[in-house]
Write a protein that holds these residues in place. Structure first.
Motif, PDB file in Angstrom:
ATOM      1  N   ASP A 102       0.816  -1.214   0.000  1.00  0.00           N
ATOM      2  CA  ASP A 102       0.000   0.000   0.000  1.00  0.00           C
ATOM      3  C   ASP A 102       0.851   1.268   0.000  1.00  0.00           C
ATOM      4  O   ASP A 102       2.004   1.262   0.403  1.00  0.00           O
ATOM      5  N   ASN A 103       0.250   2.359  -0.445  1.00  0.00           N
ATOM      6  CA  ASN A 103       0.962   3.638  -0.565  1.00  0.00           C
ATOM      7  C   ASN A 103       1.548   4.089   0.747  1.00  0.00           C
ATOM      8  O   ASN A 103       2.638   4.633   0.792  1.00  0.00           O
ATOM      9  N   GLY A 104       0.790   3.883   1.819  1.00  0.00           N
ATOM     10  CA  GLY A 104       1.260   4.324   3.126  1.00  0.00           C
ATOM     11  C   GLY A 104       2.598   3.682   3.433  1.00  0.00           C
ATOM     12  O   GLY A 104       3.558   4.351   3.810  1.00  0.00           O
ATOM     13  N   THR A 105       2.655   2.364   3.247  1.00  0.00           N
ATOM     14  CA  THR A 105       3.883   1.625   3.527  1.00  0.00           C
ATOM     15  C   THR A 105       5.002   2.075   2.601  1.00  0.00           C
ATOM     16  O   THR A 105       6.113   2.375   3.051  1.00  0.00           O
TER      17      THR A 105
END
Lengths: 370, 201
Positions: free
Chosen positions: B186-189
């Motif tokens: 995911d983008n957050g990671t």
């Protein structure tokens, strides 16, 4: 890519059935209650790991049984095969196998078999609740990028945690904890907003081209994004979106504490459809509404094809009774030029003019090919 | 069949089923195994369960499990007491110890912040961590908390509270696991991984 073979076990009215499809347009006809929609439902299930009709996996199991399974063979170009199996039994969780290999993370699988669904329910897309329009974007963007789906899942979880906290801590709220949730809310939420902006931009550059194919008058159709905080859709970078989000979140702090719920973020987004800059909700006719929805589904197909590099299967459930001749022929024209589609109907002869189609007739839940 | 009857067998099955990771069928299998076992083996099992409950306590420094006041790791003079590794659960200590890479000591929080599960910071051993962190000998606090939304909230929360102590605060590298594909992260990671990128050695 196209779905070559589908095997259903204990799925709705089908105890055990094999169906062979062709690339191109597949017409599934037959009297009511034979399971036409269930076939589309099973394809959608296999693609998105959930139903479009029922939120409970149990409801799909055939009466007096304790499991169902959907087994699909997909054929790609150059004779590359893929097999996907989705099964569920009342004493186990949903299981997913791709080429005989067990898949644990469903979000990494969604998008392998992209599909676009159009049912009578979609006619409420423009006029109905904002959640319909968010769901339209979410289903589509999840198939475009597994990352979107994971961001969305994390985001929804964070909103739930945050709402619970707002609900409990109205008197002695722990500001440090709230900030820990805010930071994540802004981060995940901004990525979701960013992906939605990209899709809305795509819609605006293509919507007139397709809408005017169905319409005798030249009309200017556009889609306006209504996020819960101010952004500049054309130019904002992800960092700027985060900044705007955080700013508005700080601003509504006391309102949120009073309302005890999260009021800012993509879970409150909406879309406005405009005709010559006037709201479709108020100025669109029934016929124009149907045209717009067909066009939105075509744009969905195009965007997924564009981004995913795979053409989605088109699933059209019983909608042709609602459309007039010109809209039917416009839609069939589009379907004729793209990969695979599935149409359910009670009136088979509506499609007599189509030269290249695969007829599947359902009676007593068994199949006759014609 | 027998499951609905209110007898000693269904009682045992219920008790086994209560344990994490034990489904109904496994509980049945275990129960039937115990029935076939001789009485000595069965009482040894019962004894082992009671003994562990009477002997095992929590370390009064780090909340790891121990049979005395302090755990083996806190008691070991060979461990580097200037680094405290903060974990959610005791099982995380076992995982980190297996790697043989960490020489410092630990602090077990007993979970992660989760409003939905009703876990607030007060339910965790955070106060004890802050007291330990005041010690001038402590130089670094390593946050080894699971990468979930709850774990992330806990980490952000702790780093805020620990900031005034002027210690080095670190977190274990998270995100892209070895052998994974970037497109599924995911983008957050990925965003965090890019912010915390490092030079290739």
């Amino acid at each position: 890519m196209y779905l070559q073979k589908l095997t259903l076990k204990n799925f709705r009215v089908f105890s055990d059935i094999d169906i062979t499809f062709k690339n191109g347009i597949n017409i599934i006809s037959g009297p009511n209650g034979q399971g036409k929609t269930s076939i589309l439902e099973s394809i959608y299930y296999l693609a998105l790991t959930r139903s479009f009709r029922s939120t409970n996996d149990k409801n799909v199991i055939m009466f007096n049984n304790d499991y169902f399974s959907i087994n699909g063979d997909i054929l790609f170009e150059k004779n590359k095969h893929m097999n996907a199996i989705l099964s569920y039994s009342t004493n186990e969780k949903k299981q997913l196998y791709l080429n005989k290999k067990k898949i644990d993370k469903f979000s990494a699988y969604v998008g392998k078999i992209p599909c676009v669904l159009l049912t009578l329910n979609d006619l409420k897309l423009t006029m109905g609740l904002p959640s319909n329009r968010r769901n339209f974007m979410d289903v589509l963007l999840s198939q475009v990028s597994p990352v979107y789906l994971q961001n969305l899942k994390s985001y929804k979880k964070i909103v739930q945690h945050r709402n619970k906290l707002l609900n409990e801590n109205s008197d002695n709220h722990d500001q440090n904890q709230m900030e820990a949730w805010n930071k994540q809310l802004v981060e995940y939420g901004s990525y979701i907003v960013n992906d939605r902006i990209k899709f809305i931009g795509f819609m605006n550059s293509n919507i007139n081209k397709y809408y005017n194919k169905f319409s005798d008058f030249k009309e200017d159709i556009s889609v306006k994004y209504n996020p819960s905080f101010k952004i500049n859709s054309d130019s904002d970078s992800i960092q700027e979106i985060m900044k705007h989000f955080q700013k508005k979140l700080n601003k509504v702090k006391f309102v949120e504490e009073e309302k005890r719920t999260t009021i800012i973020g993509p879970h409150r987004d909406d879309l406005d459809f405009l005709k010559d800059n006037k709201s479709f909700k108020e100025y669109g006719s029934q016929g124009e509404n149907k045209t717009l929805i067909i066009v939105l589904k075509i744009l969905e197909w195009l965007y997924v094809t564009n981004q995913n590099k795979k053409s989605p299967l088109m699933l059209l459930d019983d909608i042709f009774g609602e459309l007039d001749r010109s809209r039917i022929s416009g839609l069939l024209n589009f379907l004729d030029g793209i990969g695979q589609s599935f149409i359910t109907t009670t009136i088979k002869n509506k499609f007599n003019d189509l030269s290249n189609k695969n007829d599947i007739y359902l009676e007593n839940s068994s199949i006759v090919y014609g | 069949m027998f499951e609905n009857e209110n007898n000693s067998l269904s009682y045992l099955i219920d008790q086994l089923h209560r344990l994490p990771g034990i489904g109904r069928k496994t509980a049945q299998r275990l129960a039937f195994h115990i029935i076939k076992d001789n009485i000595e083996d069965a009482s040894e099992l019962a004894h082992a369960i009671l003994e562990v409950k009477s002997k095992i306590r929590y370390c009064n420094q780090c909340f790891n499990i121990t049979e005395s006041d302090k755990c083996n790791i806190c008691n070991n003079p060979g461990r580097d007491a200037s680094t405290i590794c903060v974990v959610e659960d005791i099982v995380d200590i076992i995982a980190i110890e297996k790697s043989n890479e960490y020489q410092g000591i630990y602090h077990v929080l007993g979970g992660a912040i989760s409003p939905l599960a009703g876990i607030s910071p007060d339910d965790l051993h955070i106060k004890e961590l802050l007291i330990r962190s005041q010690d001038a000998d402590v130089k670094e606090i390593l946050l080894a908390i699971n990468p979930s939304t709850e774990g992330e909230a806990t980490m952000i929360y702790l780093s805020k509270l620990l900031k005034p102590y002027n210690k080095r605060i670190t977190r274990i590298a998270s995100g892209v696991p070895f052998g994974a594909h970037l497109e599924f992260i995911d983008n957050g990671t990925i965003g965090r991984d890019i912010i915390s990128r490092r030079d290739v050695e």
